[in-house]
Design an enzyme around this catalytic site. Structure first.
Site, PDB file in Angstrom:
ATOM      1  N   GLU A 133     104.650  94.394  92.831  1.00  0.00           N
ATOM      2  CA  GLU A 133     103.969  94.339  94.124  1.00  0.00           C
ATOM      3  C   GLU A 133     102.769  93.392  94.103  1.00  0.00           C
ATOM      4  O   GLU A 133     102.529  92.666  95.082  1.00  0.00           O
ATOM      5  CB  GLU A 133     103.513  95.749  94.506  1.00  0.00           C
ATOM      6  CG  GLU A 133     102.827  95.849  95.842  1.00  0.00           C
ATOM      7  CD  GLU A 133     102.449  97.282  96.164  1.00  0.00           C
ATOM      8  OE1 GLU A 133     101.367  97.497  96.714  1.00  0.00           O
ATOM      9  OE2 GLU A 133     103.247  98.187  95.838  1.00  0.00           O
ATOM     10  N   ASP A 134     102.026  93.368  93.004  1.00  0.00           N
ATOM     11  CA  ASP A 134     100.740  92.660  92.978  1.00  0.00           C
ATOM     12  C   ASP A 134     100.696  91.450  92.052  1.00  0.00           C
ATOM     13  O   ASP A 134      99.664  90.777  91.983  1.00  0.00           O
ATOM     14  CB  ASP A 134      99.623  93.629  92.562  1.00  0.00           C
ATOM     15  CG  ASP A 134      99.384  94.711  93.600  1.00  0.00           C
ATOM     16  OD1 ASP A 134      99.739  94.493  94.768  1.00  0.00           O
ATOM     17  OD2 ASP A 134      98.861  95.782  93.239  1.00  0.00           O
TER      18      ASP A 134
END
Length: 743
Positions: A133-134
């Site tokens: 996600e990051d």
């Protein structure tokens, strides 16, 4: 997750953990011999070191490894080492809004799960849960390095991008996560631990964002933690949400707890010592521990009871080794102390839907205080605290049952509530509908179990009706349901079911069957409501006019469902001699059947009484009426007794050789469309000619029909009544009963 990461050049201020993490003013509790409740608050900042030497466990995950080995002494820590190295290198340079290096977040989440007893695969995925996600790490990389299982878990907790989904990103992320949870509940375990750590450090957020996150936690994640049995996470989340959304009540509750700790007497400790003595004398090895209530629990008790006494601030927990010892402890406590029988509950014999098992009871002290007691084994306690997390990976299918390269996982222990949730979410295509329905569904925090006649079970929320049971068992085919039997007795579809009921659903055979709009008033489950609403949306009520006048009354007005027009056009079914003339109890009529009765009065005409409609081989008698006619009654008819009391002379009657007869029948049915058509067709197939018919307006979804029919042979009557009873929706058929005498 991504909302917690900031540009390293502009770190947010450092802040202490949330209010439920440490409570100012509370004296330290004495250390107990055994840890009755898993302590999730023992977490300092993880030491952040540079890359460790190959094959050497980094010091930063030492706490994780220690907690993991406490549950799995032989666990292979190599996947954890590799996962940490990838996560640390990927998140390097990212900072949380609290000013800490971002890697502290996945470390904290993993430690929470490790202390709860999660197995190695879950911990590996937890360390990596924000990488896709990051950071630039991809799911393909995760699969290559850690396998499909870890990839599936990481994908399950990865948020959907707002740039792609806009305002629907949050509900669609939860939908994606729940679908993944349906294949592997460990997805939700990671999400719950992730939310717990974020809630602990939520103080860096703006107040309005704190409130928004706390409300979602309250409405969605806390109920999910409860349903998965993860009480250790649920209780701390409740306290953190309580402190944010209700700060004044939280502070008042804190003052109550502080005030109780300053008491010189401790009724819980005194009762615990008495119980230890009782169990020692009974030679039952057991631990007796004081289990303090958390903030929300104290607040609830205070609202319920008003003034709190010392015993209200906690409960006693008795831990034993064997199931049988639980009942042995219960017997000793009820014998040697004063039990409060109304407080006894056996969740060992009948576990809760979230795996919880325990015996609940209470004992009364001499000063009138009541002490609640929980009795369970050590294994039950582990499951009560950690729920599905304590089970590790209980549903990995055997290798021979898994198809090669298939990323789907099947959980044979998937809870019934989760299966129902996954079923109805498919029908809720609109994100807003899904989001609101999800919150409503999770708000129903108690589940009941009802039994089907075949021995199967249905799990339903508390307050569910027969409508809900029908859609839970048959899906949209439940549109054809017209009634039910609950515990062997006929019941309307609005009947509220209780735990342990046996429900038999009565289904019609018409594939075009339609639900009643009034069912929405009795549907509590999302599956039932969505199915009914979807049907209503595709079948709008016709406008007033000719089309509305020719359709069934049941479709025009849901309150009159099943009361179809009592007549049909000629040529479209059985012929009616008269369809709108109601029959009265005292009506008598001439007809072919009257010639079948022979009276002992030469030249007299014969009439069969409409109040009891005698047919061969009924025992009959007659009475003379005006005009020289003789009316024939069944001997048990109430009119016979009245006429005898009035001094009227009986006339002998016997049945002749003619087999033709006329009889009045009553039918009781549930209301449904096309019922009258089906019923009259069944009667015509048995050779019955309908002389007259009356259909009363429905009452409580039940309809009463009265038919007078002409039969070619009285011997056909039993077959006719059987055929009428076999029509879906009809639950009783009887002949006109003789009227009872009245004073």
């Amino acid at each position: 997750m991504s909302a917690e990461a900031t540009n390293p050049a502009t770190p947010g201020p450092v802040v202490t953990s949330g209010p439920a993490t440490s409570t100012p003013g509370l004296p330290a509790a004495p250390r107990r011999k055994a840890r009755a409740r898993i302590d999730l608050r023992r977490l300092g900042r993880a030491a952040l070191l540079g890359p460790a030497a190959r094959d050497r466990l980094p010091d930063a995950i030492g706490h994780v490894a220690e907690a993991h080995r406490a549950h799995y002494p032989d666990a292979d820590l190599e996947p954890l080492r590799r996962a940490y190295v990838l996560a640390e290198s990927s998140h390097r340079g990212q900072m949380r809004k609290s000013g800490e290096p971002y890697i502290t977040h996945p470390l904290a989440v993993t430690l929470i799960l490790a202390e709860l007893g999660a197995e190695t695969t879950t911990l590996t995925a937890s360390l990596l849960h924000d990488t896709v996600e990051d950071t630039d790490v991809t799911l393909d990389q995760v699969r290559e390095q850690f396998g499909e299982e870890v990839r599936f878990l990481v994908d399950g907790v990865t948020k959907l991008e707002k740039v792609d989904y806009g305002a629907a990103a949050e509900p669609e992320t939860f939908r994606k996560m729940l679908v993944a949870t349906g294949n592997d509940v460990r997805v939700m375990s990671i999400k719950l631990a992730d939310r717990l750590h974020n809630m602990r450090t939520l103080g860096v957020m703006r107040p309005e964002k704190q409130a928004r996150i706390a409300k979602v936690t309250r409405d969605v994640l806390i109920p999910l933690a409860e349903r998965l049995g993860v009480q250790a996470l649920k209780t701390e989340l409740e306290d953190l949400v309580f402190a944010i959304l209700h700060p004044e009540e939280y502070e008042h509750t804190r003052e109550l707890i502080v005030g109780n700790t300053s008491r010189t007497d401790d009724p819980l400790a005194e009762t615990a010592e008495d119980m230890r003595a009782v169990l020692r004398d009974a030679d039952i090895p057991a631990e007796v521990l004081i289990r303090p209530r958390h903030f929300v629990s104290v607040h609830r008790v205070a609202r319920k009871r008003g003034h709190l006494r010392g015993s209200d601030f906690g409960r006693l927990l008795v831990l034993v080794h064997e199931d049988a010892d639980c009942y042995g402890v219960l017997g000793e406590l009820h014998t040697c102390l004063t039990p409060v029988v109304s407080e006894f509950k056996d969740f060992i014999a009948v576990p809760k839907f979230n795996l919880y098992q325990s015996l609940h009871t209470a004992v009364a002290r001499k000063d009138g205080q009541v002490v609640e007691v929980l009795i369970r084994t050590h294994q039950m306690h582990k499951v009560a605290e950690a729920g599905v997390i304590a089970l590790g990976n209980p549903y990995a299918p055997p290798a021979e049952e898994q198809s090669a390269g298939d990323g789907e996982r099947v959980d044979p222990t998937r809870p019934g509530w989760l299966s129902r949730l996954l079923d109805w979410q498919e029908a809720a295509s609109d994100p807003d509908t899904f989001w609101s329905t999800l919150r409503e569904d999770l708000a129903q925090d108690r589940e009941i179990t009802v039994f089907r006649p075949d021995g199967g079970t249905l799990g339903l929320p508390d307050g569910a009706t027969c409508v809900d049971a029908a859609y839970a068992q048959y899906g949209e085919d439940a549109h054809a349901c017209f009634g039910a039997r609950v515990n062997g007795r006929l019941a309307t579809l609005s009947t509220v079911l209780k735990d342990g009921d046996t429900v038999q659903l009565l289904m019609g055979q018409d594939p075009a069957s339609e639900p009643s709009r009034e069912w929405l008033e009795h549907a509590h489950t999302p599956a039932a409501r969505i199915a009914i609403q979807r049907w209503i949306a595709t079948h709008p009520v016709p406008a007033t006019g000719e089309e509305a006048t020719v359709q069934d009354p049941a479709r025009q007005d849901p309150a009159r469902q099943g009361a179809e027009a009592p007549a049909r056009p000629a040529g479209d079914g059985p012929a009616f001699r008269s369809v709108d003339r109601p029959l009265t109890d005292r009506a008598a009529f001439d007809g072919p059947a009257a010639a079948n009765a022979v009276v002992d009065q030469p030249g007299a005409s014969v009439r069969l009484a409409g109040c009891c409609t005698p047919v061969p081989p009924d025992e009959v008698t007659g009475f003379a009426v005006r005009g020289g006619a003789v009316t024939v009654h069944r001997v048990e008819c109430a009119a016979v007794a009245r006429m005898k009391d009035a001094g009227r002379a009986e006339i002998g009657v016997r049945w002749g050789d003619t087999a033709e007869c006329r009889v009045t029948l009553f039918a009781e049915s549930f209301g449904r469309p096309h019922l009258l058509a089906d019923l009259t067709e069944a009667m015509a197939l048995e050779g019955a000619e309908i002389v007259s018919a009356t259909v009363e307006p429905p009452s409580r979804q039940r309809v009463r029909h009265t038919y007078t029919v002409q039969l070619p042979d009285s011997a056909h009557l039993p077959a006719l009544m059987r055929a009428m009873r076999n029509v879906p929706g009809v639950y009783d058929v009887s002949r006109a009963q003789p009227q009872a005498l009245t004073d």
